[in-house]
Design a protein around this motif. Structure first.
Motif, PDB file in Angstrom:
ATOM      1  N   UNK A 134      43.691  34.771  97.113  1.00 54.58           N
ATOM      2  CA  UNK A 134      42.264  35.018  96.922  1.00 54.58           C
ATOM      3  C   UNK A 134      41.945  35.074  95.437  1.00 54.58           C
ATOM      4  N   UNK A 135      40.826  34.437  95.058  1.00 53.39           N
ATOM      5  CA  UNK A 135      40.374  34.523  93.675  1.00 53.39           C
ATOM      6  C   UNK A 135      39.801  35.919  93.418  1.00 53.39           C
ATOM      7  N   UNK A 136      40.175  36.482  92.290  1.00 51.58           N
ATOM      8  CA  UNK A 136      39.671  37.802  91.908  1.00 51.58           C
ATOM      9  C   UNK A 136      38.600  37.715  90.825  1.00 51.58           C
ATOM     10  N   UNK A 137      38.706  36.668  89.981  1.00 49.30           N
ATOM     11  CA  UNK A 137      37.785  36.516  88.860  1.00 49.30           C
ATOM     12  C   UNK A 137      37.533  35.036  88.624  1.00 49.30           C
ATOM     13  N   UNK A 138      36.286  34.698  88.307  1.00 46.93           N
ATOM     14  CA  UNK A 138      35.928  33.353  87.875  1.00 46.93           C
ATOM     15  C   UNK A 138      35.314  33.470  86.486  1.00 46.93           C
ATOM     16  N   UNK A 139      35.784  32.644  85.544  1.00 41.96           N
ATOM     17  CA  UNK A 139      35.282  32.689  84.172  1.00 41.96           C
ATOM     18  C   UNK A 139      34.798  31.301  83.764  1.00 41.96           C
ATOM     19  N   UNK A 140      33.624  31.258  83.145  1.00 40.42           N
ATOM     20  CA  UNK A 140      33.025  30.001  82.693  1.00 40.42           C
ATOM     21  C   UNK A 140      32.442  30.239  81.311  1.00 40.42           C
ATOM     22  N   UNK A 186      30.378  33.804  80.974  1.00 40.24           N
ATOM     23  CA  UNK A 186      30.182  34.525  82.234  1.00 40.24           C
ATOM     24  C   UNK A 186      31.538  34.793  82.860  1.00 40.24           C
ATOM     25  N   UNK A 187      31.771  36.049  83.233  1.00 43.28           N
ATOM     26  CA  UNK A 187      32.985  36.449  83.941  1.00 43.28           C
ATOM     27  C   UNK A 187      32.531  37.139  85.229  1.00 43.28           C
ATOM     28  N   UNK A 188      32.885  36.539  86.373  1.00 47.04           N
ATOM     29  CA  UNK A 188      32.342  36.959  87.663  1.00 47.04           C
ATOM     30  C   UNK A 188      33.441  37.620  88.495  1.00 47.04           C
ATOM     31  N   UNK A 189      33.242  38.863  88.944  1.00 48.38           N
ATOM     32  CA  UNK A 189      34.201  39.483  89.865  1.00 48.38           C
ATOM     33  C   UNK A 189      33.990  38.933  91.268  1.00 48.38           C
ATOM     34  N   UNK A 212      36.897  26.738  81.647  1.00 52.94           N
ATOM     35  CA  UNK A 212      36.829  27.157  83.042  1.00 52.94           C
ATOM     36  C   UNK A 212      38.138  27.850  83.382  1.00 52.94           C
ATOM     37  N   UNK A 213      38.062  28.883  84.199  1.00 56.96           N
ATOM     38  CA  UNK A 213      39.294  29.555  84.588  1.00 56.96           C
ATOM     39  C   UNK A 213      39.076  30.514  85.742  1.00 56.96           C
ATOM     40  N   UNK A 214      40.178  30.920  86.336  1.00 57.19           N
ATOM     41  CA  UNK A 214      40.112  31.908  87.408  1.00 57.19           C
ATOM     42  C   UNK A 214      41.396  32.715  87.420  1.00 57.19           C
TER      43      UNK A 214
END
Length: 386
Positions: free
Chosen positions: A1-7, A16-19, A97-99
């Motif tokens: 499962x993805x915990x964080x998405x960063x763009x 933007x860093x999205x939980x 881009x990252x996660x």
């Protein structure tokens, strides 16, 4: 499962860093950046498919996708004391881009090439890629590192060179990855390739889902819904037929669904409703009914993905169908991580009643997309590789 998405530096998204959680609901007014966040996730998926450069080309090229505002918006700019204006960049211009996931995490940085005589001088280049363990990047946690054409993998206290002349348009996922030298690349690549995006179900008169199709076992619905009848029959045979019938009767009380085999191995949908003397074919269904059945087939898949993304699933649906759709989405989130982008108030309200729904409301301030209510201490820890 993805915990964080960063763009970073992508269209309206400066940083933007999205939980993330198992069930994620992305909302916000028109123009707030929901589509840009969704597109950023699709770009990340393209890295494992070998298509990230082509995907950027379809968007008009890397230069047109860069964040168009200043690198930093100062406090004085926000207070209106000085106008928004260009500032001296403190870092190299990169689309990032990252996660972070429960096991391995990944980041990619793309930039414009150095001036050259090549006909492809506008093609973006992959400047940096990293795979690491843990929720955020640290040099000590790095497992695979790509800088320019060089790809290295950590081996105990040293590094092994996996590739030295990697093309700038190829991701490390295209070049390396085996169980012996770099199992992390192999695992992460297959994980990303398993993500599913559903956003363009056709329901017009010529839609493939309305035509009888050759039927084979279909545990995964095609992204355009062309194999709808086969996917529904697969759910009946090797999936959860009771859940399928409940989903149909939940939205259309008294209705039931049948899949009829035709000559030549083709399958056809038969939709029975109270008061009708014969079943309706897929060609006769309303746009909303057909789209609901497509969503049912996607969400009740016997082979759940690691991540399923639904972009505005309420399109063409009557508001009365949205609570039933919300129940389907919540059920699917028990089997896989789900990401929903929506404008529909009834769907949003029904999903928000679930205690594990991670509501992310976007807004745009000074041209850049932000998360409503997210302060510095609310943002997940995230560091980009240098």
């Amino acid at each position: 499962m993805l915990k964080t998405l960063a763009v970073a530096n992508y269209r309206s998204i400066n940083k933007l860093v999205v939980p993330l959680a198992r069930l994620n609901l992305i909302t916000g007014p028109n123009g707030s950046g929901k589509s840009n966040l969704y597109k950023a996730l699709r770009l990340l998926a393209e890295t494992a498919q070998g298509g990230v450069v082509n995907a950027l080309a379809r968007e008009g090229g890397l230069d047109s996708t860069f964040w168009a505002g200043p690198e930093q918006i100062s406090r004085r700019m926000r207070n209106g004391e000085v106008p928004i204006e260009y500032t001296v960049r403190q870092s190299t211009k990169r689309l990032r881009l990252g996660f972070a996931s429960e096991d391995f995490s990944y980041a990619i940085a793309l930039g414009l090439p150095e001036p050259s005589n090549s006909t492809f001088s506008l093609d973006p280049e992959i400047k940096r890629e990293c795979i690491w363990s843990g929720p955020f990047y640290r040099p000590a946690s790095s497992l695979v590192d790509r800088s320019g054409p060089l790809i290295r993998a950590r081996q105990s206290r040293s590094w092994d060179v996996l590739a030295q002349h990697t093309p700038t348009f190829d991701s490390l996922f295209d070049q390396v990855g085996n169980l012996r030298s770099s199992p992390e690349v192999l695992l992460l690549r297959e994980n990303i390739r398993g993500w599913r995006f559903y956003d363009h179900f056709r329901s017009d008169a010529e839609a493939p889902a309305r035509q009888p199709q050759l039927g084979t076992r279909t545990p995964v619905l095609h992204h355009d819904g062309r194999d709808l009848a086969a996917a529904l029959q697969t759910i009946r045979e090797i999936g959860d037929p009771e859940a399928l019938q409940r989903a149909v009767s939940d939205a259309f009380p008294g209705a039931r669904l049948n899949i009829a085999p035709l000559q030549g191995g083709r399958f056809a949908i038969e939709f029975y409703q109270d008061g009708l003397l014969r079943p309706l074919s897929a060609a006769e269904l309303s746009d909303g009914t057909l789209r609901y059945l497509l969503l049912v087939a996607a969400l009740l898949t016997p082979r759940p993905p690691t991540l399923m993304v639904l972009n505005e699933p309420e399109t063409s649906l009557h508001p009365d169908l949205l609570p039933a759709l919300a129940r389907l989405i919540i059920r699917a989130s028990q089997q896989c991580q789900v990401w929903v982008v929506s404008h529909a108030s009834r769907l949003i309200a029904a999903l928000q009643q679930h205690p594990e729904c991670n509501g992310i409301v976007l807004e745009k301030n000074f041209g850049q997309t932000e998360i409503v209510g997210q302060g510095m201490l609310d943002e997940p820890a995230w560091y980009w590789p240098d």
